[in-house]
Design a protein around this motif. Structure first.
Motif, PDB file in Angstrom:
ATOM      1  N   VAL A 161       0.830  -1.201   0.000  1.00 52.02           N
ATOM      2  CA  VAL A 161       0.000   0.000   0.000  1.00 52.02           C
ATOM      3  C   VAL A 161       0.869   1.258   0.000  1.00 52.02           C
ATOM      4  O   VAL A 161       0.610   2.212  -0.735  1.00 52.02           O
ATOM      5  CB  VAL A 161      -0.958  -0.007   1.209  1.00 52.02           C
ATOM      6  CG1 VAL A 161      -1.638   1.354   1.373  1.00 52.02           C
ATOM      7  CG2 VAL A 161      -2.010  -1.097   1.054  1.00 52.02           C
ATOM      8  N   TYR A 162       1.932   1.247   0.820  1.00 50.21           N
ATOM      9  CA  TYR A 162       2.827   2.410   0.921  1.00 50.21           C
ATOM     10  C   TYR A 162       4.032   2.295  -0.015  1.00 50.21           C
ATOM     11  O   TYR A 162       4.876   3.188  -0.030  1.00 50.21           O
ATOM     12  CB  TYR A 162       3.298   2.578   2.366  1.00 50.21           C
ATOM     13  CG  TYR A 162       2.246   3.179   3.271  1.00 50.21           C
ATOM     14  CD1 TYR A 162       2.252   4.546   3.548  1.00 50.21           C
ATOM     15  CD2 TYR A 162       1.240   2.396   3.823  1.00 50.21           C
ATOM     16  CE1 TYR A 162       1.284   5.109   4.378  1.00 50.21           C
ATOM     17  CE2 TYR A 162       0.270   2.945   4.644  1.00 50.21           C
ATOM     18  CZ  TYR A 162       0.288   4.301   4.907  1.00 50.21           C
ATOM     19  OH  TYR A 162      -0.674   4.862   5.732  1.00 50.21           O
ATOM     20  N   SER A 163       4.087   1.198  -0.753  1.00 46.33           N
ATOM     21  CA  SER A 163       5.169   0.944  -1.701  1.00 46.33           C
ATOM     22  C   SER A 163       6.536   1.154  -1.051  1.00 46.33           C
ATOM     23  O   SER A 163       7.365   1.937  -1.522  1.00 46.33           O
ATOM     24  CB  SER A 163       5.012   1.860  -2.924  1.00 46.33           C
ATOM     25  OG  SER A 163       5.697   1.320  -4.029  1.00 46.33           O
ATOM     26  N   ASP A 164       6.768   0.413   0.011  1.00 44.01           N
ATOM     27  CA  ASP A 164       7.931   0.624   0.865  1.00 44.01           C
ATOM     28  C   ASP A 164       9.171  -0.103   0.313  1.00 44.01           C
ATOM     29  O   ASP A 164       9.278  -1.324   0.377  1.00 44.01           O
ATOM     30  CB  ASP A 164       7.617   0.136   2.288  1.00 44.01           C
ATOM     31  CG  ASP A 164       8.584   0.702   3.305  1.00 44.01           C
ATOM     32  OD1 ASP A 164       9.796   0.498   3.141  1.00 44.01           O
ATOM     33  OD2 ASP A 164       8.126   1.371   4.250  1.00 44.01           O
ATOM     34  N   ASN A 165      10.124   0.667  -0.159  1.00 47.13           N
ATOM     35  CA  ASN A 165      11.350   0.095  -0.721  1.00 47.13           C
ATOM     36  C   ASN A 165      12.201  -0.614   0.327  1.00 47.13           C
ATOM     37  O   ASN A 165      12.833  -1.637   0.033  1.00 47.13           O
ATOM     38  CB  ASN A 165      12.189   1.189  -1.386  1.00 47.13           C
ATOM     39  CG  ASN A 165      11.567   1.723  -2.661  1.00 47.13           C
ATOM     40  OD1 ASN A 165      10.630   1.129  -3.196  1.00 47.13           O
ATOM     41  ND2 ASN A 165      12.071   2.840  -3.131  1.00 47.13           N
ATOM     42  N   ILE A 166      12.213  -0.075   1.537  1.00 48.91           N
ATOM     43  CA  ILE A 166      13.054  -0.668   2.579  1.00 48.91           C
ATOM     44  C   ILE A 166      12.554  -2.062   2.924  1.00 48.91           C
ATOM     45  O   ILE A 166      13.346  -3.011   3.077  1.00 48.91           O
ATOM     46  CB  ILE A 166      13.096   0.246   3.824  1.00 48.91           C
ATOM     47  CG1 ILE A 166      13.780   1.578   3.478  1.00 48.91           C
ATOM     48  CG2 ILE A 166      13.818  -0.450   4.983  1.00 48.91           C
ATOM     49  CD1 ILE A 166      13.758   2.605   4.603  1.00 48.91           C
ATOM     50  N   TYR A 167      11.245  -2.209   3.051  1.00 47.27           N
ATOM     51  CA  TYR A 167      10.670  -3.525   3.339  1.00 47.27           C
ATOM     52  C   TYR A 167      11.098  -4.533   2.266  1.00 47.27           C
ATOM     53  O   TYR A 167      11.550  -5.643   2.581  1.00 47.27           O
ATOM     54  CB  TYR A 167       9.149  -3.420   3.398  1.00 47.27           C
ATOM     55  CG  TYR A 167       8.442  -4.750   3.617  1.00 47.27           C
ATOM     56  CD1 TYR A 167       8.169  -5.214   4.896  1.00 47.27           C
ATOM     57  CD2 TYR A 167       8.050  -5.532   2.528  1.00 47.27           C
ATOM     58  CE1 TYR A 167       7.515  -6.432   5.105  1.00 47.27           C
ATOM     59  CE2 TYR A 167       7.405  -6.748   2.716  1.00 47.27           C
ATOM     60  CZ  TYR A 167       7.140  -7.193   4.007  1.00 47.27           C
ATOM     61  OH  TYR A 167       6.502  -8.407   4.204  1.00 47.27           O
ATOM     62  N   PHE A 168      10.970  -4.152   1.001  1.00 41.76           N
ATOM     63  CA  PHE A 168      11.282  -5.102  -0.080  1.00 41.76           C
ATOM     64  C   PHE A 168      12.781  -5.368  -0.174  1.00 41.76           C
ATOM     65  O   PHE A 168      13.205  -6.483  -0.504  1.00 41.76           O
ATOM     66  CB  PHE A 168      10.705  -4.601  -1.406  1.00 41.76           C
ATOM     67  CG  PHE A 168       9.256  -4.973  -1.569  1.00 41.76           C
ATOM     68  CD1 PHE A 168       8.896  -6.192  -2.136  1.00 41.76           C
ATOM     69  CD2 PHE A 168       8.256  -4.145  -1.111  1.00 41.76           C
ATOM     70  CE1 PHE A 168       7.568  -6.566  -2.248  1.00 41.76           C
ATOM     71  CE2 PHE A 168       6.916  -4.503  -1.224  1.00 41.76           C
ATOM     72  CZ  PHE A 168       6.567  -5.724  -1.788  1.00 41.76           C
ATOM     73  N   ALA A 169      13.600  -4.366   0.127  1.00 38.72           N
ATOM     74  CA  ALA A 169      15.049  -4.590   0.130  1.00 38.72           C
ATOM     75  C   ALA A 169      15.421  -5.617   1.191  1.00 38.72           C
ATOM     76  O   ALA A 169      16.226  -6.533   0.943  1.00 38.72           O
ATOM     77  CB  ALA A 169      15.777  -3.270   0.370  1.00 38.72           C
ATOM     78  N   ARG A 170      14.828  -5.497   2.363  1.00 39.90           N
ATOM     79  CA  ARG A 170      15.149  -6.427   3.450  1.00 39.90           C
ATOM     80  C   ARG A 170      14.616  -7.830   3.161  1.00 39.90           C
ATOM     81  O   ARG A 170      15.256  -8.837   3.473  1.00 39.90           O
ATOM     82  CB  ARG A 170      14.621  -5.875   4.777  1.00 39.90           C
ATOM     83  CG  ARG A 170      15.395  -4.632   5.234  1.00 39.90           C
ATOM     84  CD  ARG A 170      14.776  -3.912   6.391  1.00 39.90           C
ATOM     85  NE  ARG A 170      14.753  -4.739   7.613  1.00 39.90           N
ATOM     86  CZ  ARG A 170      14.345  -4.267   8.808  1.00 39.90           C
ATOM     87  NH1 ARG A 170      13.958  -2.999   8.923  1.00 39.90           N
ATOM     88  NH2 ARG A 170      14.329  -5.060   9.855  1.00 39.90           N
ATOM     89  N   GLN A 171      13.454  -7.893   2.525  1.00 43.17           N
ATOM     90  CA  GLN A 171      12.934  -9.219   2.137  1.00 43.17           C
ATOM     91  C   GLN A 171      13.834  -9.867   1.086  1.00 43.17           C
ATOM     92  O   GLN A 171      14.070 -11.083   1.101  1.00 43.17           O
ATOM     93  CB  GLN A 171      11.508  -9.086   1.591  1.00 43.17           C
ATOM     94  CG  GLN A 171      10.460  -8.710   2.628  1.00 43.17           C
ATOM     95  CD  GLN A 171      10.246  -9.792   3.666  1.00 43.17           C
ATOM     96  OE1 GLN A 171      10.660 -10.951   3.509  1.00 43.17           O
ATOM     97  NE2 GLN A 171       9.584  -9.418   4.780  1.00 43.17           N
ATOM     98  N   ALA A 172      14.368  -9.059   0.176  1.00 43.57           N
ATOM     99  CA  ALA A 172      15.255  -9.591  -0.858  1.00 43.57           C
ATOM    100  C   ALA A 172      16.550 -10.115  -0.251  1.00 43.57           C
ATOM    101  O   ALA A 172      17.087 -11.139  -0.706  1.00 43.57           O
ATOM    102  CB  ALA A 172      15.561  -8.509  -1.901  1.00 43.57           C
TER     103      ALA A 172
END
Length: 676
Positions: free
Chosen positions: A476-487
Motif C-alpha cells: 500500500v505504501y510501496s515501501d522500498n526498505i521492506y522489499f530490500a530487506r525481504q530480498a
C-alpha cells in the motif's frame, strides 16, 4: 563334249560376275535406306537442345534451309532468347510420340505436347513438328508458332501486370486498422489557377509554394493541362471545401490506404510508402517494381509478405498491322493480400491513447485468461495518414525534432519498472517461504542501510507507513526498505531464479514487432547486496518491456500461469509460457493488497465508485544524465476486481514525485470509458 564344258565355264563366269557387284554395293544402299526411315535420333537431339534453350545450336545444325531463309538467325535465335529472359521461361517440357503413319522417306511428322513455365503461368500447346530429309540428313521445319501458338513474324509479345489489392489489418471486432479506401488527388490547371492563393493551397496540402512551382514548371505542362499537386483523404471534408474554393483546382479519385484510428494505433499499424531504390535492389527478383508501395513501419512492414499479395500477369500477342484483338498466350490471376485480424481492441486502444493525453509513455493490455494482446500503445505518436498523403520534408523534420519523439516506438523498448515489479518479488519470496505476509518489521526514517554498505542507502518515498510494516502495508505504501530487506532474506540466487521463472532474460514469445527482452541486470546476475536491494523494487539495472509487465500480473488472476502473448486472432490462445508461479492462497493475498493500494494507498484517483479497481503503482527514478533531476517515470498496473477481463499496464515518462496517482487517474479514465 568340249562345247559342253565351254558352256558350263561361261555360265560359271556369268554367275560369279553377277554375284560380285551385289556384295560390294548392297550395304551402302541399305544404310541410306535406314537413314531415311529413322529420323528419331535427329529429332531427339533437337528436342534436347530445345529443352536446354540452346537456340544457336538448333539454328546452326538442325533447321532446314527453307526455315533459315524465311526467318533468319535474328528471329529464331534472338527472339527466342529475348522472350525466354523477359518472360522468365524457367523450364520447358516436351512430350512426343513416334512419327505418324503419314511420314515417308522424305519427311517425318512428330506429334508433340509443349509445356513452358513462364512468369505468367504455363503456356501449353500441341503441334506437329516436321523433319525433312535434305542433303543426306534430317532437318527441322520451324515457324514462330513453336514459341507461342498464333505467333507470327512481326507480332509483338508483351506482358501486362495486374496489381493485387493489399490485404487489410482488422481488430478483433472487425474494425479497420489499415484499410483500402479512396481519396482525392488534388491538381491545378495553370491557365485557370489563382496564383495569389498558392501559399494557401500549399498550406492546405501540407507542402510549400516552391514545391507547387516545381510541379507547374515541368517541361510538359501547358496552360490547359491538369497538374497533380497533392493528396487529401475523402474524410477531410473541411480541407477539401477550402481547396475547391480556390479557382483552378481539380480533384481525381484515387485508391488510398487509410488508417482510421490515426495516431492511436500508428506505431502498431505502421504505414506503407513508395519502394526505395535500395529496397528494389535488396528485393530484386521478388516481384517489386519502381513505384510500388511497400510496408515501411509497424505491422505494414512485418506483415509485408502476407499483405502485399501476388501480382497477376498476362502474356499477350499483339498482331502485326494492328487492329486485331490481343491474344492471351498465358494468364495468371492476381492473388489478393491476406486480411489479417488482430487480437487488438482498437476502441480500447483509442481510449488508452486518449487517456495518456499526449504525454510520453506506453501502455499494454492483456486478457489474463488467454494471453491475447488487447492494447499496445506508444505516446505521443504520428498520424500515418500523413505519410500516405505525402509528407513534406519540413513536416517530417518537425516530427524528428519534437522533444517528445513521436516517431519512437516505446512499447518495443524496456524501462526500469520501479515498484510495479513488487508483486512479482513478493510472489517469489512467498513461494520460497522466506516472506511471512503477517510478520511486520520495524522501519523508521526515510532511508536504511546495512552497516557494511558504506555510503549506499535504500530510500523510501513514504516514511509515514505505520509500524510494524507487513506485506500489505509495504504494498500500500510501496515501501522500498521492506522489499530490500525481504530480498536480502531471499538471497541473490533465489531472486534471480524467481525472476527468470517470470520470463526475465528470455525473449518474449511474441511475433513481428521486435520487443525488447526484460532484464534483471546487464549480464543477468546480481553481484552485490546493494544491487540486490535495488532490483527488489525495480531499480538498479532492471528493465522491463511494458507488454511483459502486463503479462506478469496474469498469474495473480488465473492460477499461476503466464500465457504466451498473442497478437493474431488465428493463433492458438491460452498457450502456457510460464506456470506454477504462485499458489492461489498467495495470489489472493496479493489481490487483496492491490485492492487496498487503490482504496487506502497512493492511487486514490483510481478509487471509482462503481468500478472496484485493483493494481500497483510504481515510480522509477530516471538516472540518465540528460534528464532533469527529480523527474520519474510513473506506472500503474490495474484490473477490475469484479470483472478482470483485461490487465492494463501504463507508464508515463518524466512526471515527478506524484507520478503514481497521475498515471492511476489516466488508467481509471480508461476503465470508466469501457464501462460506459
Amino acid at each position: 563334249m568340249i562345247k559342253t564344258w565351254i558352256g558350263l565355264f561361261f555360265v560359271a563366269v556369268i554367275l560369279l560376275a553377277g554375284c560380285q557387284p551385289e556384295e560390294q554395293v548392297a550395304p551402302k544402299e541399305q544404310e541410306k535406306a535406314e537413314a531415311r526411315s529413322s529420323p528419331e535420333g535427329r529429332f531427339e537431339e533437337y528436342v534436347s537442345l530445345w529443352r536446354a534453350g540452346n537456340f544457336q545450336e538448333m539454328y546452326d545444325n538442325y533447321l532446314n534451309e527453307g526455315t533459315k531463309e524465311a526467318y533468319g538467325e535474328e528471329v529464331f535465335v534472338g527472339w527466342q532468347e529475348q522472350l525466354k529472359e523477359e518472360l522468365d521461361a524457367t523450364s520447358i517440357s516436351i512430350d512426343y510420340a513416334k512419327p505418324n503413319e503419314k511420314s515417308g522417306e522424305e519427311f517425318a511428322d512428330f506429334p508433340i505436347a509443349v509445356d513452358i513455365s513462364t512468369v505468367a503461368g504455363p503456356v501449353q500447346f500441341e503441334k506437329t513438328l516436321t523433319l525433312l530429309y535434305e542433303n543426306d540428313d534430317w532437318f527441322v521445319e520451324w515457324d514462330p508458332s513453336f514459341i507461342f501458338p498464333q505467333l507470327e513474324e512481326g507480332d509483338q509479345v508483351k506482358t501486362e501486370i495486374t496489381k493485387p489489392e493489399r490485404g487489410e489489418i482488422m481488430d478483433r471486432n472487425g474494425k479497420g486498422i489499415a484499410v483500402n479506401g479512396t481519396g482525392y488527388e488534388i491538381g491545378v490547371v495553370p491557365g485557370n489557377f489563382d496564383e495569389g492563393k498558392k501559399e494557401e493551397l500549399a498550406k492546405l496540402l501540407k507542402t510549400t509554394a516552391d514545391a507547387i512551382d516545381r510541379q507547374l514548371n515541368q517541361s510538359w505542362v501547358r496552360p490547359g493541362h491538369y497538374v497533380p499537386i497533392g493528396k487529401v483523404a475523402k474524410s477531410n471534408k473541411e480541407t477539401l471545401d477550402k481547396i475547391f474554393a480556390i479557382t483552378g483546382t481539380e480533384r481525381r479519385e484515387i485508391p488510398l490506404r487509410e488508417y482510421p484510428y490515426g495516431k492511436a494505433l500508428s506505431h502498431l499499424s505502421g504505414f506503407i510508402g513508395p519502394i526505395t531504390a535500395e529496397q528494389l535492389e535488396e528485393l530484386k527478383g521478388e516481384g517489386y517494381h519502381e513505384g510500388d508501395m511497400i510496408g515501411r513501419q509497424g505491422l505494414e512492414r512485418s506483415l509485408e509478405e502476407r499483405l502485399r499479395g501476388e501480382e497477376g500477369m498476362r502474356i499477350v500477342i499483339e498482331k502485326a498491322g494492328g487492329g486485331a484483338e490481343k491474344i492471351a498466350a498465358a494468364e495468371k490471376e492476381p492473388q489478393q493480400g491476406d486480411t489479417v485480424k488482430l487480437t487488438i481492441d482498437a476502441d480500447l486502444q483509442k481510449a488508452v491513447y486518449q487517456a495518456m493525453d499526449g504525454k510520453a509513455g506506453t501502455s499494454a493490455a492483456v486478457n489474463p485468461d488467454t494471453g491475447e494482446t488487447l492494447v499496445l500503445a506508444s505516446s505521443p505518436a504520428y498520424n500515418p495518414n500523413e505519410f500516405i498523403l505525402g509528407m513534406s520534408g519540413s513536416r517530417y523534420g518537425k516530427l524528428q525534432n519534437d522533444p517528445l519523439n513521436p516517431l519512437f516506438v516505446r512499447f518495443a523498448a524496456s524501462y526500469a519498472p520501479g515498484s510495479a515489479i513488487k508483486p512479482m518479488v513478493a510472489a517469489i519470496a512467498l513461494e520460497a517461504g522466506t516472506l511471512d505476509p503477517d510478520k511486520g518489521m520495524e522501519i523508521n526514517g526515510k532511508t536504511w542501510q546495512k552497516p557494511t554498505w558504506g555510503s549506499f542507502r535504500v530510500a523510501r518515498l513514504h516514511d509515514d507507513a505505520p509500524n510494524p510494516v507487513d506485506l500489505n502495508t509495504a504494498l500500500v505504501y510501496s515501501d522500498n526498505i521492506y522489499f530490500a530487506r525481504q530480498a536480502l532474506d531471499l538471497g541473490r540466487n533465489a531472486l534471480v531464479e524467481g525472476l527468470e521463472n517470470f520470463g526475465f532474460g528470455e525473449k518474449l514469445p511474441f511475433d513481428g514487432l521486435g520487443l525488447a527482452t526484460s532484464q534483471i541486470s546487464n549480464d543477468g546476475h546480481i553481484t552485490s547486496e546493494g544491487q540486490l536491494a535495488d532490483t527488489s523494487f525495480g531499480q538498479g539495472q532492471m528493465l522491463t518491456n511494458i507488454l511483459h509487465l502486463a503479462s506478469m500480473y496474469e498469474p495473480l488472476l488465473n492460477g499461476g500461469v503466464i500465457y504466451k502473448p498473442v497478437l493474431f486472432e488465428e493463433d492458438e490462445k491460452a498457450q502456457v509460457w510460464k506456470k506454477e508461479l504462485i499458489s492461489e492462497e498467495n495470489a489472493e493475498l496479493l489481490r487483496t493488497s492491490m485492492r487496498n493500494v487503490v482504496t487506502d494507498g497512493f492511487a486514490k484517483s483510481a478509487n471509482l465508485k462503481n468500478l472496484p479497481l485493483a493494481g500497483k503503482t510504481g515510480t522509477a527514478e530516471i538516472k540518465a544524465a540528460t534528464r532533469d533531476k527529480g523527474k520519474n517515470n510513473g506506472y500503474f498496473v490495474a484490473y477490475n476486481e469484479e470483472d478482470p477481463d483485461f490487465i492494463l499496464a501504463m507508464m508515463i515518462e518524466d512526471i515527478g514525485d506524484d507520478s503514481s496517482d497521475i498515471v492511476a487517474k489516466m488508467a481509471a479514465d480508461v476503465f470508466k470509458k469501457t464501462a460506459e
